[in-house]
Design a protein around this motif. Sequence first.
Motif, PDB file in Angstrom:
ATOM      1  N   LEU A  48       0.819  -1.216   0.000  1.00 19.00           N
ATOM      2  CA  LEU A  48       0.000   0.000   0.000  1.00 19.00           C
ATOM      3  C   LEU A  48       0.849   1.261   0.000  1.00 19.00           C
ATOM      4  CD1 LEU A  48      -2.779  -0.963   2.576  1.00 19.00           C
ATOM      5  CD2 LEU A  48      -2.802  -1.242   0.093  1.00 19.00           C
TER       6      LEU A  48
ATOM      7  N   ILE B 240       3.945   0.915  -3.292  1.00 20.97           N
ATOM      8  CA  ILE B 240       3.400   0.729  -4.642  1.00 20.97           C
ATOM      9  C   ILE B 240       2.256   1.699  -4.925  1.00 20.97           C
ATOM     10  CG2 ILE B 240       2.261  -0.916  -6.197  1.00 20.97           C
ATOM     11  CD1 ILE B 240       3.822  -3.144  -4.815  1.00 20.97           C
ATOM     12  N   TYR B 241       1.348   1.868  -3.962  1.00 22.23           N
ATOM     13  CA  TYR B 241       0.144   2.665  -4.226  1.00 22.23           C
ATOM     14  C   TYR B 241       0.118   4.000  -3.494  1.00 22.23           C
ATOM     15  CZ  TYR B 241      -1.686  -1.348  -6.681  1.00 22.23           C
ATOM     16  OH  TYR B 241      -1.869  -2.369  -7.564  1.00 22.23           O
ATOM     17  N   ASN B 242       1.198   4.395  -2.858  1.00 18.23           N
ATOM     18  CA  ASN B 242       1.353   5.719  -2.243  1.00 18.23           C
ATOM     19  C   ASN B 242       0.345   6.040  -1.140  1.00 18.23           C
ATOM     20  OD1 ASN B 242       3.601   6.364  -3.815  1.00 18.23           O
ATOM     21  ND2 ASN B 242       2.281   7.048  -5.496  1.00 18.23           N
TER      22      ASN B 242
ATOM     23  N   ILE C  35      -8.109   6.765  -4.254  1.00 22.17           N
ATOM     24  CA  ILE C  35      -7.381   5.960  -5.238  1.00 22.17           C
ATOM     25  C   ILE C  35      -8.344   5.624  -6.360  1.00 22.17           C
ATOM     26  CG2 ILE C  35      -6.932   3.485  -5.311  1.00 22.17           C
ATOM     27  CD1 ILE C  35      -4.407   4.106  -4.106  1.00 22.17           C
TER      28      ILE C  35
ATOM     29  N   ASN D 112      -8.175   2.972  -8.708  1.00 18.36           N
ATOM     30  CA  ASN D 112      -8.463   1.558  -8.855  1.00 18.36           C
ATOM     31  C   ASN D 112      -8.315   0.857  -7.504  1.00 18.36           C
ATOM     32  OD1 ASN D 112      -8.973  -0.940  -9.818  1.00 18.36           O
ATOM     33  ND2 ASN D 112      -7.202  -1.059 -11.176  1.00 18.36           N
ATOM     34  N   LEU D 113      -9.305   1.027  -6.649  1.00 16.94           N
ATOM     35  CA  LEU D 113      -9.237   0.478  -5.298  1.00 16.94           C
ATOM     36  C   LEU D 113      -9.313  -1.046  -5.299  1.00 16.94           C
ATOM     37  CD1 LEU D 113      -9.019   1.241  -2.325  1.00 16.94           C
ATOM     38  CD2 LEU D 113     -11.501   1.309  -2.243  1.00 16.94           C
TER      39      LEU D 113
ATOM     40  N   SER E 187      -7.911  -3.306  -7.369  1.00 17.47           N
ATOM     41  CA  SER E 187      -6.601  -3.946  -7.550  1.00 17.47           C
ATOM     42  C   SER E 187      -5.713  -3.733  -6.324  1.00 17.47           C
ATOM     43  CB  SER E 187      -5.913  -3.432  -8.807  1.00 17.47           C
ATOM     44  OG  SER E 187      -5.617  -2.064  -8.691  1.00 17.47           O
ATOM     45  N   VAL E 188      -5.802  -2.574  -5.692  1.00 20.06           N
ATOM     46  CA  VAL E 188      -5.053  -2.307  -4.468  1.00 20.06           C
ATOM     47  C   VAL E 188      -5.489  -3.289  -3.382  1.00 20.06           C
ATOM     48  CG1 VAL E 188      -4.650  -0.622  -2.638  1.00 20.06           C
ATOM     49  CG2 VAL E 188      -4.809   0.130  -5.003  1.00 20.06           C
ATOM     50  N   THR E 189      -6.791  -3.419  -3.227  1.00 20.58           N
ATOM     51  CA  THR E 189      -7.343  -4.292  -2.198  1.00 20.58           C
ATOM     52  C   THR E 189      -6.999  -5.748  -2.470  1.00 20.58           C
ATOM     53  OG1 THR E 189      -9.156  -2.735  -1.896  1.00 20.58           O
ATOM     54  CG2 THR E 189      -9.474  -4.943  -1.038  1.00 20.58           C
TER      55      THR E 189
END
Length: 151
Positions: A23, A26-28, A84, A86-87, A89-91
Amino acid sequence: MMRHLLAFSVKLFSTFIVLGFILGLIYNFGFAEVLLITAVLSMLGYVVGDLFILPKTNNMTASAADLGLAFLVIWFMGSNLAFIDNLFSVTLLGAIGITVFEALYHPFVRDTNPVETGYQQRQRLRHDFLTELSEELRPVKPDVRSPKDHE
């Protein structure tokens, strides 16, 4: 009590490392957001997954439950804490990372958990009974043999 504290501390630290990498790097996500998600996920996961589900089932079932729990917690908290695009793909990536860690962590929890209940106790008792039964199928005592065997 110390065993639970040790197991929870390992879970908290490792979950923070996994989520911090996925998190945070990669996803800031911010440090506070990762820390809050880690705290909530670790507490719920330890109580529900490690103390309730794992002793009654096996590693695969507990890991599947952790996948669902991690997905729900990261989705809910991520949607409320971060903006975010694209939540999903993060999740999903975060939940898969947590599940891989949990599959490796569950044997450690079983070794540190002093309470033997459910699945573990049934497996131990079943194994003990089968060993006992196999020894009684063919007694090799001289007083049990027929008189023809003594000649």
